[in-house]
Design a protein around this motif. Structure first.
Motif, PDB file in Angstrom:
ATOM      1  N   ARG A   1      42.178  39.028  46.602  1.00 40.53           N
ATOM      2  CA  ARG A   1      41.983  40.058  45.582  1.00 40.53           C
ATOM      3  C   ARG A   1      40.514  40.455  45.459  1.00 40.53           C
ATOM      4  O   ARG A   1      40.197  41.633  45.304  1.00 40.53           O
ATOM      5  N   ALA A   2      39.613  39.495  45.542  1.00 41.80           N
ATOM      6  CA  ALA A   2      38.187  39.807  45.454  1.00 41.80           C
ATOM      7  C   ALA A   2      37.779  40.742  46.587  1.00 41.80           C
ATOM      8  O   ALA A   2      37.054  41.731  46.373  1.00 41.80           O
ATOM      9  N   GLU A   3      38.242  40.463  47.791  1.00 41.11           N
ATOM     10  CA  GLU A   3      37.921  41.322  48.938  1.00 41.11           C
ATOM     11  C   GLU A   3      38.527  42.717  48.780  1.00 41.11           C
ATOM     12  O   GLU A   3      37.887  43.719  49.070  1.00 41.11           O
ATOM     13  N   LEU A   4      39.769  42.758  48.314  1.00 41.18           N
ATOM     14  CA  LEU A   4      40.448  44.046  48.183  1.00 41.18           C
ATOM     15  C   LEU A   4      39.931  44.845  46.989  1.00 41.18           C
ATOM     16  O   LEU A   4      39.913  46.082  47.037  1.00 41.18           O
ATOM     17  N   ASP A   5      39.492  44.168  45.929  1.00 38.76           N
ATOM     18  CA  ASP A   5      38.837  44.875  44.818  1.00 38.76           C
ATOM     19  C   ASP A   5      37.587  45.583  45.323  1.00 38.76           C
ATOM     20  O   ASP A   5      37.336  46.744  44.987  1.00 38.76           O
ATOM     21  N   THR A   6      36.815  44.888  46.142  1.00 40.21           N
ATOM     22  CA  THR A   6      35.604  45.481  46.719  1.00 40.21           C
ATOM     23  C   THR A   6      35.967  46.689  47.576  1.00 40.21           C
ATOM     24  O   THR A   6      35.326  47.742  47.488  1.00 40.21           O
ATOM     25  N   ALA A   7      37.010  46.547  48.393  1.00 38.42           N
ATOM     26  CA  ALA A   7      37.457  47.654  49.244  1.00 38.42           C
ATOM     27  C   ALA A   7      37.876  48.857  48.404  1.00 38.42           C
ATOM     28  O   ALA A   7      37.518  50.004  48.715  1.00 38.42           O
ATOM     29  N   ALA A   8      38.599  48.626  47.320  1.00 39.77           N
ATOM     30  CA  ALA A   8      39.052  49.721  46.459  1.00 39.77           C
ATOM     31  C   ALA A   8      37.862  50.387  45.765  1.00 39.77           C
ATOM     32  O   ALA A   8      37.818  51.621  45.638  1.00 39.77           O
ATOM     33  N   ARG A   9      36.906  49.594  45.329  1.00 39.08           N
ATOM     34  CA  ARG A   9      35.726  50.156  44.642  1.00 39.08           C
ATOM     35  C   ARG A   9      34.888  51.014  45.573  1.00 39.08           C
ATOM     36  O   ARG A   9      34.206  51.940  45.117  1.00 39.08           O
ATOM     37  N   GLU A  10      34.916  50.720  46.868  1.00 41.68           N
ATOM     38  CA  GLU A  10      34.196  51.561  47.843  1.00 41.68           C
ATOM     39  C   GLU A  10      34.722  52.992  47.821  1.00 41.68           C
ATOM     40  O   GLU A  10      34.025  53.908  48.258  1.00 41.68           O
ATOM     41  N   HIS A  11      35.929  53.176  47.325  1.00 47.00           N
ATOM     42  CA  HIS A  11      36.567  54.500  47.276  1.00 47.00           C
ATOM     43  C   HIS A  11      36.761  54.974  45.837  1.00 47.00           C
ATOM     44  O   HIS A  11      37.676  55.746  45.543  1.00 47.00           O
ATOM     45  N   GLU A  12      35.906  54.485  44.963  1.00 47.97           N
ATOM     46  CA  GLU A  12      35.849  54.932  43.566  1.00 47.97           C
ATOM     47  C   GLU A  12      37.107  54.645  42.761  1.00 47.97           C
ATOM     48  O   GLU A  12      37.459  55.395  41.853  1.00 47.97           O
ATOM     49  N   LEU A  13      37.789  53.554  43.093  1.00 47.57           N
ATOM     50  CA  LEU A  13      38.855  53.058  42.239  1.00 47.57           C
ATOM     51  C   LEU A  13      38.283  51.892  41.446  1.00 47.57           C
ATOM     52  O   LEU A  13      37.287  51.287  41.843  1.00 47.57           O
ATOM     53  N   ALA A  14      38.918  51.559  40.334  1.00 46.52           N
ATOM     54  CA  ALA A  14      38.435  50.461  39.501  1.00 46.52           C
ATOM     55  C   ALA A  14      38.690  49.107  40.157  1.00 46.52           C
ATOM     56  O   ALA A  14      37.997  48.135  39.869  1.00 46.52           O
ATOM     57  N   GLY A  15      39.682  49.034  41.010  1.00 46.72           N
ATOM     58  CA  GLY A  15      40.029  47.790  41.685  1.00 46.72           C
ATOM     59  C   GLY A  15      41.325  47.957  42.439  1.00 46.72           C
ATOM     60  O   GLY A  15      41.916  49.047  42.485  1.00 46.72           O
ATOM     61  N   ILE A  16      41.776  46.878  43.024  1.00 46.52           N
ATOM     62  CA  ILE A  16      42.952  46.922  43.888  1.00 46.52           C
ATOM     63  C   ILE A  16      44.225  47.297  43.133  1.00 46.52           C
ATOM     64  O   ILE A  16      45.142  47.885  43.706  1.00 46.52           O
ATOM     65  N   ARG A  17      44.294  46.996  41.843  1.00 47.54           N
ATOM     66  CA  ARG A  17      45.509  47.351  41.092  1.00 47.54           C
ATOM     67  C   ARG A  17      45.711  48.865  41.065  1.00 47.54           C
ATOM     68  O   ARG A  17      46.851  49.338  41.102  1.00 47.54           O
ATOM     69  N   ASP A  18      44.626  49.636  41.020  1.00 54.08           N
ATOM     70  CA  ASP A  18      44.764  51.097  41.083  1.00 54.08           C
ATOM     71  C   ASP A  18      45.422  51.493  42.403  1.00 54.08           C
ATOM     72  O   ASP A  18      46.319  52.341  42.438  1.00 54.08           O
ATOM     73  N   TRP A  19      44.969  50.887  43.483  1.00 49.35           N
ATOM     74  CA  TRP A  19      45.517  51.200  44.799  1.00 49.35           C
ATOM     75  C   TRP A  19      46.985  50.788  44.888  1.00 49.35           C
ATOM     76  O   TRP A  19      47.800  51.498  45.474  1.00 49.35           O
ATOM     77  N   VAL A  20      47.332  49.659  44.294  1.00 51.20           N
ATOM     78  CA  VAL A  20      48.721  49.193  44.305  1.00 51.20           C
ATOM     79  C   VAL A  20      49.622  50.222  43.612  1.00 51.20           C
ATOM     80  O   VAL A  20      50.710  50.536  44.103  1.00 51.20           O
ATOM     81  N   VAL A  21      49.165  50.765  42.498  1.00 50.13           N
ATOM     82  CA  VAL A  21      49.950  51.781  41.790  1.00 50.13           C
ATOM     83  C   VAL A  21      50.097  53.028  42.667  1.00 50.13           C
ATOM     84  O   VAL A  21      51.194  53.572  42.814  1.00 50.13           O
ATOM     85  N   LEU A  22      48.995  53.477  43.265  1.00 49.23           N
ATOM     86  CA  LEU A  22      49.058  54.653  44.142  1.00 49.23           C
ATOM     87  C   LEU A  22      50.007  54.405  45.310  1.00 49.23           C
ATOM     88  O   LEU A  22      50.799  55.281  45.678  1.00 49.23           O
TER      89      LEU A  22
END
Length: 153
Positions: free
Chosen positions: A25-46
């Motif tokens: 999750r820490a790695e994926l949160d960083t990945a999501a933030r690189e694309h201006e999301l708050a974290g991986i949970r935003d990406w999971v919803v999308l």
């Protein structure tokens, strides 16, 4: 620095799964933030919205294992960023159904590529067979059927 293992022997499976999930999750949160999301949970919803539209927020929350309040905050943020829109359910005007926008689809796809690279880095010490076995075992543990084409990832 190596993290300490729990003192119990053999190493507790719950502890290992929790630690592995935290690291992922820490790695994926960083990945999501690189694309201006708050974290991986935003990406999971999308991602959930790209795979199956038409679910109410309540159904979406149940499917994702996210409580109603947290999901509302996630969808509010995604809607504010123009990645999601809510539409009234034609059968019940009190119910709102989140739909991903074209901008949301684009962002989801870009984050997916970054997440795949992060996952590859995390699993780089595993052979292809070990990665496949890990994925298959976790799918079975989660009681989630493999989707076509996933076994080889």
């Amino acid at each position: 620095m190596t993290a300490l293992r729990p003192s119990c022997a053999p190493v507790d499976l719950t502890w290992l799964l929790t630690r592995a999930a935290r690291r992922m999750r820490a790695e994926l949160d960083t990945a999501a933030r690189e694309h201006e999301l708050a974290g991986i949970r935003d990406w999971v919803v999308l991602t959930a919205l790209t795979r199956s539209e038409g679910r109410t927020q309540l159904q979406l929350g149940r499917d994702l294992g996210v409580d109603r309040t947290t999901l509302t905050l996630l969808v509010d943020r995604l809607e504010g960023d123009g990645l999601v829109v809510r539409r009234h359910d034609l059968r019940d005007r009190r119910v709102r159904i989140p739909h991903i926008t074209d901008a949301g689809r684009d962002r989801q796809a870009r984050v997916a590529r970054t997440c795949e690279a992060a996952e590859a880095r995390l699993l780089s010490g595993f052979t292809a067979q070990e990665r496949q076995a890990l994925r298959s075992l976790l799918l079975r543990l989660a009681e989630w059927p493999e989707e076509p084409g996933e076994a080889g990832r």
